[in-house]
Design a protein around this motif. Sequence first.
Motif, PDB file in Angstrom:
ATOM      1  N   ASP A 186       0.798  -1.292  -0.049  1.00 53.49           N
ATOM      2  CA  ASP A 186      -0.003   0.074   0.049  1.00 53.49           C
ATOM      3  C   ASP A 186       0.945   1.260   0.050  1.00 53.49           C
ATOM      4  O   ASP A 186       0.355   2.292  -0.666  1.00 53.49           O
ATOM      5  N   LEU A 187       2.076   1.140   0.694  1.00 52.09           N
ATOM      6  CA  LEU A 187       2.739   2.458   0.657  1.00 52.09           C
ATOM      7  C   LEU A 187       3.377   2.748  -0.676  1.00 52.09           C
ATOM      8  O   LEU A 187       3.767   3.776  -1.036  1.00 52.09           O
ATOM      9  N   THR A 188       3.407   1.848  -1.510  1.00 53.97           N
ATOM     10  CA  THR A 188       3.767   2.120  -3.042  1.00 53.97           C
ATOM     11  C   THR A 188       2.992   3.285  -3.765  1.00 53.97           C
ATOM     12  O   THR A 188       3.697   4.135  -4.319  1.00 53.97           O
ATOM     13  N   TYR A 189       1.734   3.141  -3.363  1.00 51.84           N
ATOM     14  CA  TYR A 189       0.972   4.204  -4.228  1.00 51.84           C
ATOM     15  C   TYR A 189       0.480   5.598  -3.219  1.00 51.84           C
ATOM     16  O   TYR A 189      -0.118   6.320  -3.646  1.00 51.84           O
ATOM     17  N   SER A 190       1.297   5.454  -2.232  1.00 53.35           N
ATOM     18  CA  SER A 190       0.758   6.746  -1.202  1.00 53.35           C
ATOM     19  C   SER A 190       1.282   8.034  -1.910  1.00 53.35           C
ATOM     20  O   SER A 190       0.286   9.082  -1.432  1.00 53.35           O
ATOM     21  N   PRO A 191       2.053   8.327  -2.693  1.00 51.31           N
ATOM     22  CA  PRO A 191       2.223   9.729  -3.264  1.00 51.31           C
ATOM     23  C   PRO A 191       0.802  10.256  -4.209  1.00 51.31           C
ATOM     24  O   PRO A 191       0.843  11.359  -4.305  1.00 51.31           O
ATOM     25  N   ILE A 192       0.322   9.312  -4.432  1.00 46.05           N
ATOM     26  CA  ILE A 192      -0.841   9.498  -5.468  1.00 46.05           C
ATOM     27  C   ILE A 192      -2.060  10.089  -4.781  1.00 46.05           C
ATOM     28  O   ILE A 192      -3.012  10.886  -5.158  1.00 46.05           O
ATOM     29  N   ILE A 193      -2.243   9.800  -3.344  1.00 47.65           N
ATOM     30  CA  ILE A 193      -3.394  10.006  -2.613  1.00 47.65           C
ATOM     31  C   ILE A 193      -3.555  11.634  -2.454  1.00 47.65           C
ATOM     32  O   ILE A 193      -4.902  12.137  -2.568  1.00 47.65           O
ATOM     33  N   PRO A 194      -2.590  12.312  -2.172  1.00 47.40           N
ATOM     34  CA  PRO A 194      -2.970  14.015  -1.940  1.00 47.40           C
ATOM     35  C   PRO A 194      -3.563  14.447  -3.295  1.00 47.40           C
ATOM     36  O   PRO A 194      -4.471  15.318  -3.009  1.00 47.40           O
ATOM     37  N   TYR A 195      -3.234  13.918  -4.532  1.00 48.28           N
ATOM     38  CA  TYR A 195      -3.931  14.476  -5.547  1.00 48.28           C
ATOM     39  C   TYR A 195      -5.164  14.250  -5.860  1.00 48.28           C
ATOM     40  O   TYR A 195      -6.068  14.862  -6.347  1.00 48.28           O
ATOM     41  N   LEU A 196      -5.611  12.954  -5.100  1.00 55.35           N
ATOM     42  CA  LEU A 196      -7.125  12.743  -5.359  1.00 55.35           C
ATOM     43  C   LEU A 196      -7.917  13.204  -4.234  1.00 55.35           C
ATOM     44  O   LEU A 196      -9.362  13.322  -4.258  1.00 55.35           O
ATOM     45  N   TYR A 197      -7.475  13.803  -3.219  1.00 53.41           N
ATOM     46  CA  TYR A 197      -8.131  14.144  -1.853  1.00 53.41           C
ATOM     47  C   TYR A 197      -9.125  15.400  -2.251  1.00 53.41           C
ATOM     48  O   TYR A 197      -8.666  16.062  -2.553  1.00 53.41           O
ATOM     49  N   THR A 198     -10.308  15.061  -1.663  1.00 55.18           N
ATOM     50  CA  THR A 198     -11.291  15.982  -1.494  1.00 55.18           C
ATOM     51  C   THR A 198     -12.180  16.235  -0.360  1.00 55.18           C
ATOM     52  O   THR A 198     -12.673  17.129   0.165  1.00 55.18           O
ATOM     53  N   ASN A 199     -12.088  15.051   0.536  1.00 47.18           N
ATOM     54  CA  ASN A 199     -12.777  14.951   1.762  1.00 47.18           C
ATOM     55  C   ASN A 199     -12.297  14.008   2.512  1.00 47.18           C
ATOM     56  O   ASN A 199     -11.516  13.245   2.104  1.00 47.18           O
ATOM     57  N   SER A 200     -12.582  13.822   4.019  1.00 49.51           N
ATOM     58  CA  SER A 200     -12.137  12.812   4.769  1.00 49.51           C
ATOM     59  C   SER A 200     -12.182  11.588   4.362  1.00 49.51           C
ATOM     60  O   SER A 200     -13.309  11.114   3.547  1.00 49.51           O
ATOM     61  N   ILE A 201     -11.265  10.560   4.457  1.00 48.23           N
ATOM     62  CA  ILE A 201     -11.227   9.411   3.990  1.00 48.23           C
ATOM     63  C   ILE A 201     -11.377   8.362   4.944  1.00 48.23           C
ATOM     64  O   ILE A 201     -10.793   8.326   6.045  1.00 48.23           O
ATOM     65  N   ALA A 202     -12.349   7.454   4.699  1.00 41.01           N
ATOM     66  CA  ALA A 202     -12.663   6.379   5.905  1.00 41.01           C
ATOM     67  C   ALA A 202     -11.662   5.039   5.631  1.00 41.01           C
ATOM     68  O   ALA A 202     -11.941   4.725   4.278  1.00 41.01           O
ATOM     69  N   ILE A 203     -10.798   4.688   6.328  1.00 44.68           N
ATOM     70  CA  ILE A 203     -10.105   3.593   6.135  1.00 44.68           C
ATOM     71  C   ILE A 203     -10.262   2.369   7.174  1.00 44.68           C
ATOM     72  O   ILE A 203     -10.562   2.750   8.425  1.00 44.68           O
ATOM     73  N   PHE A 204     -10.440   1.176   6.853  1.00 42.43           N
ATOM     74  CA  PHE A 204     -10.884   0.206   7.512  1.00 42.43           C
ATOM     75  C   PHE A 204      -9.683  -0.596   7.904  1.00 42.43           C
ATOM     76  O   PHE A 204      -9.017  -1.045   7.035  1.00 42.43           O
ATOM     77  N   PRO A 205      -9.136  -0.487   9.160  1.00 45.30           N
ATOM     78  CA  PRO A 205      -7.830  -1.206   9.467  1.00 45.30           C
ATOM     79  C   PRO A 205      -7.807  -2.574   9.489  1.00 45.30           C
ATOM     80  O   PRO A 205      -8.752  -3.243   9.272  1.00 45.30           O
ATOM     81  N   SER A 206      -6.610  -3.129   9.405  1.00 48.15           N
ATOM     82  CA  SER A 206      -6.420  -4.723   9.647  1.00 48.15           C
ATOM     83  C   SER A 206      -6.303  -5.003  11.024  1.00 48.15           C
ATOM     84  O   SER A 206      -5.861  -4.248  11.888  1.00 48.15           O
TER      85      SER A 206
END
Length: 368
Positions: A186-206
Amino acid sequence: MTKRIFISTVFMLLTSNLMAQNCDCLDNFNFMVNKVSKNYAGYNDKINLNNKRAFSQLTNNLLSRSKKTTNIDSCYVLLRTWTNYFKDHHLRIQLDWRYREKYPNKLSQLNKQIPKFKNLPPPAKDTLAKEASLKQLNDKTLLIALPSFEWDEKKKIDSIIKKNQVLLSKTPYWIIDLRGNMGGNDLTYSPIIPYLYTNSIAIFPSEYWASEDNIKNYEQQLKDKSVDDEAKKYIADAVALMKKNIGSFINPGGKDTIYVKLDSIYEYPKKVAFLIDRNTASSAESLLLTAKQSKKVTIFGENSYGMLDYANSQYFDIFCTEYNLIIPISRSKRLPRNPIDNIGIKPDILIDNNEKQKINLIRLQLEK
């Protein structure tokens, strides 16, 4: 005293080496069953009162067959038949890379003999990207190909984002091609996330299954110099919780849902299209779950693979060096309400598998 320690060490190494070379199918079958039943995060979810009898019959049948199986290839088929019962591609016996390199044509032949738990027609005969890349289709649209999220791809993706910051910051439309991306980290794609962000992101952890073996695996990772300090702290916290809760699940984050808020919303891109196919899986699906929550994002293509519910796969040493045993030790807090395994993530806009101009079709949709 020194001599005694040396002799003891040599004896242990010789014993370990003899065990590693043990390719008796029965021994490897029993070892696999033991390790999976104790350490697989999905074991108690998958084996219940409804199927326990059928599962026992399958196990006993394969156990009997393993006593008569002497060939490495035939034993691989037998072992893989057992793991496939769980319908989880993250759980598997696989032929070691050295063996596959030595016999390059064997794997496809052997896999045809293994009962499939998910039958899909062949994917579209599209030309897929072989490595991460960024291409400017015109002054309005970028095409970003991300065919893998394996750890060694992270530097490539980081480099692409860094080198093209000006272009990324002024181009209104992006197409992110995830076709054939079977995941990685999952860390591999982390640089993409800020460009997609518009609102609070809900993440279901493991949550992680606490067992002696899983603790040992993580303690070994704490000794690995390539693991960064942040990851080591997370692992150390997980290990501490596991030791107090053997035989149950632990949740290092402490919450069933984590909400991520970023400081800013980027003006560009205005719209982002993800193109997916039936071979978009695992970490690529994890990215999709995050991306779907953005007001900028639309997903095109067909249902993704469906391989995300049980993860954080660990390698377990098995007697025969021709095999690798991989066991997922965590499960998503999405379960049991929102499963993805063998279902996949549905696109917002379906594109026929036979469509040969998928990228152009999406570009026209974004730019209209």
